[in-house]
Design an enzyme around this catalytic site. Sequence first.
Site, PDB file in Angstrom:
ATOM      1  N   LYS A 162       0.838  -1.203   0.000  1.00 33.92           N
ATOM      2  CA  LYS A 162       0.000   0.000   0.000  1.00 33.92           C
ATOM      3  C   LYS A 162       0.877   1.257   0.000  1.00 33.92           C
ATOM      4  CE  LYS A 162      -3.786  -2.512   2.024  1.00 33.92           C
ATOM      5  NZ  LYS A 162      -4.378  -3.116   3.200  1.00 33.92           N
ATOM      6  N   GLN A 176      -5.531  -2.094   9.192  1.00 35.98           N
ATOM      7  CA  GLN A 176      -5.150  -3.363   8.578  1.00 35.98           C
ATOM      8  C   GLN A 176      -5.696  -4.520   9.419  1.00 35.98           C
ATOM      9  OE1 GLN A 176      -3.584  -3.574   5.606  1.00 35.98           O
ATOM     10  NE2 GLN A 176      -3.726  -5.796   5.700  1.00 35.98           N
ATOM     11  N   ASP A 231     -11.774   1.671   3.208  1.00 39.63           N
ATOM     12  CA  ASP A 231     -11.978   0.229   3.068  1.00 39.63           C
ATOM     13  C   ASP A 231     -13.457  -0.095   2.841  1.00 39.63           C
ATOM     14  OD1 ASP A 231     -10.063  -1.729   3.018  1.00 39.63           O
ATOM     15  OD2 ASP A 231      -9.792  -1.817   5.189  1.00 39.63           O
TER      16      ASP A 231
END
Length: 285
Positions: free
Chosen positions: A50, A94, A117
Amino acid sequence: MQTQIIDGKALANQKRAELKKRVEALVTPPHLHVIWVGNNPSSRIYVHHKELAGASVGIQVTTHHLPETSSQDDLLALIGQLNHSVDADGILVQLPLPKHIDESDVLEAILPSKDVDGLTSFNLGCLLSGRPQMIPCTPQACIELIESVEPDLAGKLAVIVGRSRLVGKPLFQLLLAKHCTVIQTHSKTHNLTDLTQKADILVVATGHPGLIGGADIKPGAIVIDVGISKMPDGHLSGDVKTEDVLGIASAITPVPGGVGPMTVAMLLENVVLAAEHRQNSSEED
Ligand code: GUN
């Protein structure tokens, strides 16, 4: 039948080139904050990807690496601070989190407009009600990969193996919105093969390496392999035995190089969207 290998890396590169132009048109570069708790080795690799991908399109990425022993309150305090910061367009926690932390409580704390997300109840609810805002990255990557080989999905029978919040559940809604007939299967489904064999589009997201073989697939099916597991000899395996389905499926995503790179590209797109919204709305103030 010749099976097409869907090149997720090439499609992700195309997407990144488009995003780079959108970033250049912004007044200030977008800023993504990644929160990583603990030392999960897969998470280390994902976070690194990322960071690199963000830099390649001009997105600033800051990783907040917290110790395994961090409390849920530590995490919530950091999210609260980022929710209020004008220097944070996107916040990504995460997953997985350490066992002593409640994943849902943490995800819900993210401001929906910064939830790149797309995993808060708000954003999942928007998807369900047909007014999507931030779309979860892996399911959206699956759609783009499928449409790269078959633009017209109306009426196709899509079978999803897996029902996670991250992939299976939101993907059901996205395929439905494309007018597919969708069947969601999971670990308690009886006679899974009877269903997978009927699928025009088969998406497998279970984390069980090699679960699906040639006999489980309809000739001509499009197969999307979301799973990625590290095997004892160090190589990466998907949920589908790729060698087994070559010559049967019309198209399949490889592991690695399929869903993974496209998922990261979708995340970057959400960050750019968040930054565009913020900068456009501040112009109206
Ligand atoms: N862990 C594995 N994939 C993902 C993802 O797409 N988002 C987050 N937050 N964590 C992950």
